[in-house]
Design a protein around this motif. Structure first.
Motif, PDB file in Angstrom:
ATOM      1  N   THR A  25       0.824  -1.209   0.000  1.00 51.54           N
ATOM      2  CA  THR A  25       0.000   0.000   0.000  1.00 51.54           C
ATOM      3  C   THR A  25       0.856   1.256   0.000  1.00 51.54           C
ATOM      4  OG1 THR A  25      -0.165  -0.224   2.408  1.00 51.54           O
ATOM      5  CG2 THR A  25      -2.001  -1.063   1.105  1.00 51.54           C
ATOM      6  N   LEU A  26       1.954   1.224   0.747  1.00 51.38           N
ATOM      7  CA  LEU A  26       2.842   2.390   0.774  1.00 51.38           C
ATOM      8  C   LEU A  26       3.627   2.510  -0.533  1.00 51.38           C
ATOM      9  CD1 LEU A  26       4.204   2.172   4.438  1.00 51.38           C
ATOM     10  CD2 LEU A  26       2.256   3.469   3.564  1.00 51.38           C
ATOM     11  N   ALA A  27       4.007   1.369  -1.089  1.00 51.38           N
ATOM     12  CA  ALA A  27       4.775   1.388  -2.330  1.00 51.38           C
ATOM     13  C   ALA A  27       3.967   1.997  -3.476  1.00 51.38           C
ATOM     14  CB  ALA A  27       5.228  -0.029  -2.689  1.00 51.38           C
ATOM     15  N   ILE A  28       2.689   1.638  -3.567  1.00 47.65           N
ATOM     16  CA  ILE A  28       1.881   2.167  -4.672  1.00 47.65           C
ATOM     17  C   ILE A  28       1.660   3.662  -4.510  1.00 47.65           C
ATOM     18  CG2 ILE A  28      -0.398   1.761  -3.643  1.00 47.65           C
ATOM     19  CD1 ILE A  28       0.557   1.205  -7.324  1.00 47.65           C
ATOM     20  N   GLN A  29       1.563   4.130  -3.253  1.00 51.91           N
ATOM     21  CA  GLN A  29       1.396   5.561  -3.029  1.00 51.91           C
ATOM     22  C   GLN A  29       2.655   6.321  -3.427  1.00 51.91           C
ATOM     23  OE1 GLN A  29      -1.175   7.196  -2.484  1.00 51.91           O
ATOM     24  NE2 GLN A  29      -0.784   9.080  -1.353  1.00 51.91           N
ATOM     25  N   GLU A  30       3.814   5.781  -3.057  1.00 58.59           N
ATOM     26  CA  GLU A  30       5.073   6.437  -3.410  1.00 58.59           C
ATOM     27  C   GLU A  30       5.270   6.465  -4.925  1.00 58.59           C
ATOM     28  OE1 GLU A  30       8.126   4.453  -1.214  1.00 58.59           O
ATOM     29  OE2 GLU A  30       7.337   5.091   0.741  1.00 58.59           O
ATOM     30  N   LEU A  31       4.922   5.358  -5.598  1.00 59.78           N
ATOM     31  CA  LEU A  31       5.037   5.314  -7.048  1.00 59.78           C
ATOM     32  C   LEU A  31       4.080   6.311  -7.698  1.00 59.78           C
ATOM     33  CD1 LEU A  31       6.072   4.105  -9.678  1.00 59.78           C
ATOM     34  CD2 LEU A  31       4.376   2.271  -9.428  1.00 59.78           C
ATOM     35  N   SER A  32       2.852   6.374  -7.197  1.00 57.01           N
ATOM     36  CA  SER A  32       1.869   7.317  -7.742  1.00 57.01           C
ATOM     37  C   SER A  32       2.361   8.748  -7.594  1.00 57.01           C
ATOM     38  CB  SER A  32       0.516   7.143  -7.039  1.00 57.01           C
ATOM     39  OG  SER A  32       0.004   5.848  -7.242  1.00 57.01           O
ATOM     40  N   ASN A  33       2.899   9.072  -6.417  1.00 55.94           N
ATOM     41  CA  ASN A  33       3.401  10.427  -6.185  1.00 55.94           C
ATOM     42  C   ASN A  33       4.576  10.749  -7.103  1.00 55.94           C
ATOM     43  OD1 ASN A  33       1.505  10.915  -4.191  1.00 55.94           O
ATOM     44  ND2 ASN A  33       2.860  10.330  -2.512  1.00 55.94           N
ATOM     45  N   ARG A  34       5.443   9.751  -7.317  1.00 54.36           N
ATOM     46  CA  ARG A  34       6.602   9.989  -8.188  1.00 54.36           C
ATOM     47  C   ARG A  34       6.158  10.227  -9.624  1.00 54.36           C
ATOM     48  NH1 ARG A  34       9.555   6.655 -11.234  1.00 54.36           N
ATOM     49  NH2 ARG A  34       8.818   4.737 -10.239  1.00 54.36           N
ATOM     50  N   LEU A  35       5.206   9.427 -10.092  1.00 54.27           N
ATOM     51  CA  LEU A  35       4.712   9.596 -11.456  1.00 54.27           C
ATOM     52  C   LEU A  35       4.019  10.943 -11.628  1.00 54.27           C
ATOM     53  CD1 LEU A  35       3.347   5.997 -12.156  1.00 54.27           C
ATOM     54  CD2 LEU A  35       5.399   7.063 -13.124  1.00 54.27           C
ATOM     55  N   ARG A  36       3.277  11.362 -10.610  1.00 50.73           N
ATOM     56  CA  ARG A  36       2.621  12.669 -10.672  1.00 50.73           C
ATOM     57  C   ARG A  36       3.662  13.786 -10.706  1.00 50.73           C
ATOM     58  NH1 ARG A  36      -2.856  12.977  -6.877  1.00 50.73           N
ATOM     59  NH2 ARG A  36      -4.256  12.016  -8.409  1.00 50.73           N
ATOM     60  N   ALA A  37       4.732  13.627  -9.902  1.00 46.32           N
ATOM     61  CA  ALA A  37       5.792  14.636  -9.886  1.00 46.32           C
ATOM     62  C   ALA A  37       6.485  14.739 -11.238  1.00 46.32           C
ATOM     63  CB  ALA A  37       6.812  14.308  -8.794  1.00 46.32           C
ATOM     64  N   GLU A  38       6.472  13.638 -12.001  1.00 50.61           N
ATOM     65  CA  GLU A  38       7.062  13.642 -13.337  1.00 50.61           C
ATOM     66  C   GLU A  38       6.110  14.201 -14.387  1.00 50.61           C
ATOM     67  OE1 GLU A  38       8.098   9.588 -13.945  1.00 50.61           O
ATOM     68  OE2 GLU A  38       9.772   9.611 -12.510  1.00 50.61           O
ATOM     69  N   GLY A  39       4.930  14.619 -13.928  1.00 48.43           N
ATOM     70  CA  GLY A  39       3.973  15.223 -14.839  1.00 48.43           C
ATOM     71  C   GLY A  39       2.984  14.253 -15.449  1.00 48.43           C
ATOM     72  N   LYS A  40       2.987  13.002 -14.989  1.00 52.19           N
ATOM     73  CA  LYS A  40       2.059  12.014 -15.532  1.00 52.19           C
ATOM     74  C   LYS A  40       0.753  12.040 -14.746  1.00 52.19           C
ATOM     75  CE  LYS A  40       5.885   9.108 -17.043  1.00 52.19           C
ATOM     76  NZ  LYS A  40       6.623   7.843 -16.878  1.00 52.19           N
ATOM     77  N   SER A  41      -0.332  11.756 -15.424  1.00 49.92           N
ATOM     78  CA  SER A  41      -1.641  11.715 -14.783  1.00 49.92           C
ATOM     79  C   SER A  41      -1.844  10.361 -14.121  1.00 49.92           C
ATOM     80  CB  SER A  41      -2.744  11.962 -15.820  1.00 49.92           C
ATOM     81  OG  SER A  41      -4.015  11.798 -15.231  1.00 49.92           O
ATOM     82  N   VAL A  42      -2.043  10.362 -12.804  1.00 45.07           N
ATOM     83  CA  VAL A  42      -2.279   9.128 -12.066  1.00 45.07           C
ATOM     84  C   VAL A  42      -3.503   9.317 -11.184  1.00 45.07           C
ATOM     85  CG1 VAL A  42      -1.381   7.469 -10.392  1.00 45.07           C
ATOM     86  CG2 VAL A  42       0.171   8.523 -12.043  1.00 45.07           C
ATOM     87  N   LEU A  43      -4.471   8.450 -11.350  1.00 46.55           N
ATOM     88  CA  LEU A  43      -5.661   8.446 -10.506  1.00 46.55           C
ATOM     89  C   LEU A  43      -5.431   7.390  -9.434  1.00 46.55           C
ATOM     90  CD1 LEU A  43      -8.109   8.712 -13.484  1.00 46.55           C
ATOM     91  CD2 LEU A  43      -7.656  10.506 -11.804  1.00 46.55           C
ATOM     92  N   ARG A  44      -5.417   7.826  -8.175  1.00 45.62           N
ATOM     93  CA  ARG A  44      -4.930   6.975  -7.092  1.00 45.62           C
ATOM     94  C   ARG A  44      -6.062   6.184  -6.441  1.00 45.62           C
ATOM     95  NH1 ARG A  44      -1.090  11.492  -4.264  1.00 45.62           N
ATOM     96  NH2 ARG A  44      -3.008  12.658  -4.479  1.00 45.62           N
ATOM     97  N   MET A  45      -6.066   4.887  -6.714  1.00 47.99           N
ATOM     98  CA  MET A  45      -6.978   3.978  -6.032  1.00 47.99           C
ATOM     99  C   MET A  45      -6.168   2.918  -5.289  1.00 47.99           C
ATOM    100  SD  MET A  45     -10.110   3.584  -8.781  1.00 47.99           S
ATOM    101  CE  MET A  45     -11.412   3.393  -7.575  1.00 47.99           C
ATOM    102  N   GLY A  46      -4.959   3.313  -4.880  1.00 48.20           N
ATOM    103  CA  GLY A  46      -4.051   2.379  -4.224  1.00 48.20           C
ATOM    104  C   GLY A  46      -4.080   2.485  -2.718  1.00 48.20           C
TER     105      GLY A  46
END
Length: 438
Positions: A25-46
């Motif tokens: 659960t923490l890993a998916i949140q960190e990955l989602s945040n990193r992808l968002r910081a890179e400018g990618k659109s991520v909808l977080r259901m993790g």
């Protein structure tokens, strides 16, 4: 009945730790945040984090106690322990006092300490929250997964528990019972709880009843199994889910008097590890457990919003071909995409991990594979947390509508837009798989 699976042989402790990854659960949140910081659109259901703000009276209590700077007792502030005991007496008619309560920096830490001081097997229904088994593995305890059936809402049945206990009568065991459930959003009926309690009593199984989502039963009708097996149930709760205060890190255990020795043993270990829980947080938590009209009003609106979002999500996923039960509590769904398995297989999607990887890469939706929760890798189950929205904004809007007035699609589109967009993205992605070339 399916066979139990032993996922945790006793091996070297260092190997146990070395082989573990970061909590899913923490890993998916960190990955989602990193992808968002890179400018990618991520909808977080993790990550299953409450979208709602901490209730105002509790925030005010924290503000008023920000000056509290002293180490508090290892077991917790007595005023808080008494407030927790009174809360459970009020909610579950549990005969307990402050002496039966242990406060810790999150219920997760308390669960770890319990397994550390109690030498016995851990029984976990599959699916279950991602951290129960890794904690046991770190300590070197045996884990027995008990398979559950989608047909019965992934609930452990009394005969499943009976069969496990009869395999080695007299063996010390802790059964983790989590409801409303993470990852399914489903809960137990009163008769099921009574039946489980009878089996646990007969075989002297300790129940760790993780009721962290109890206040988020969508109808406000949560019933604790401690009513039916008070002498053998340890109640686990805290502020993270119903109070929107995950980052405050405050959890509580309530013990029956006959298991006071476990509380004392855990307190000894706590004194040598975390010492005590944050003082300002404990003082503020007193106000949270005292309840009152403002907090009850907050909870009614929170349940109303989650109930609406959950049911709409379930209907949408069903229309896409998934099998899914409408959630009854918490903020999770656990759809099974088996009905569209042939379509997915044409893309090489054969496991829940494959499915979640491509959902993130191609649809921009972050979710977690059922495998992370103890299900077989080839089972196409996915945990989705429908919490990617501004809870403060949604709460304010819901308060302006009469409580008996349903929250419609327009409300969800306006105030829970990311969740609706995630469903749109999944639907479009699934439709594209039908036209994918082999």
């Amino acid at each position: 009945m399916k066979k139990n699976r032993n996922h945790s042989p006793r091996v070297d402790l260092n190997l146990n730790v070395r082989d573990l990854g970061v909590s899913a659960t923490l890993a998916i949140q960190e990955l989602s945040n990193r992808l968002r910081a890179e400018g990618k659109s991520v909808l977080r259901m993790g990550l299953g984090q409450s979208p709602f703000p901490v209730p105002d009276p509790v925030v005010e209590a924290l503000r008023a106690n920000a000056h509290q700077r002293d180490y508090l007792p290892v077991r917790g502030l007595m005023r808080l322990r008494e407030a927790v005991a009174e809360y459970h007496h009020r909610m579950s008619h549990l005969p307990c006092s402050g002496e039966d309560v242990l406060v810790g920096p999150g219920s997760k830490e308390l669960m770890f300490l319990l397994q550390l001081v109690y030498y016995g097997d851990l029984l976990i229904p599959a699916p279950s929250w991602v951290s129960y088994a890794p904690q046991a593995r770190i300590i070197g305890r045996q884990v027995q997964w008990i398979d559950t059936s989608e047909h019965f809402g992934y609930r452990i049945m009394p005969e499943d528990l009976e069969a496990e206990c009869c395999r080695d009568p007299g063996r010390p065991r802790i059964l983790v019972l989590n409801y409303p459930n993470n990852p399914t959003g489903l809960t137990y009926r009163v008769e099921e709880l009574k039946a489980l309690a009878r089996v646990a009593r007969e075989h002297k199984v300790i129940l760790l009843s993780d009721e962290i989502y109890g206040e988020l039963h969508h109808r406000g009708q949560h019933v604790s199994i401690s009513r039916f097996y008070p002498e053998g149930t340890i109640l686990s709760g805290g502020l993270s889910k119903w109070c929107g205060a995950g980052g405050w890190r405050l959890g509580v255990f309530v013990f029956p008097q006959g298991l006071r020795w476990l509380l004392e043993a855990m307190a000894v270990v706590a004194s040598e590890t975390y010492t005590s829980t944050s003082a300002p947080i404990q003082y503020a938590a007193v106000r949270a457990f005292q309840g009152g009209s403002a907090i009850e009003s907050y909870l009614r609106q929170v349940r109303r919003i989650l109930r609406t979002v959950g049911r709409v999500c379930a209907r949408r996923l069903e229309s896409m071909g998934a099998r899914v039960s409408p959630p009854e509590g918490a903020f999770y769904l656990f759809p099974n995409f088996a009905p569209v398995a042939d379509r997915l297989a044409r893309r090489g999607i054969l496991t829940s991990a494959d499915l979640c990887r491509l959902l993130l890469e191609e649809a921009g939706v972050a979710a977690l594979p059922g495998e992370a929760f103890g299900r077989p890798p080839q089972e196409l189950t996915v945990r989705m947390a429908y919490v990617d929205f501004d809870g403060a904004r949604a709460l304010a809007a819901a308060k302006d509508l009469k409580e008996e007035e349903p929250l419609g699609e327009e409300f969800l589109t306006t105030y829970c837009g990311n969740v609706m967009a995630a469903l749109d993205g999944i639907e479009q992605w699934l439709a594209n798989q039908g036209s994918a070339h082999v």
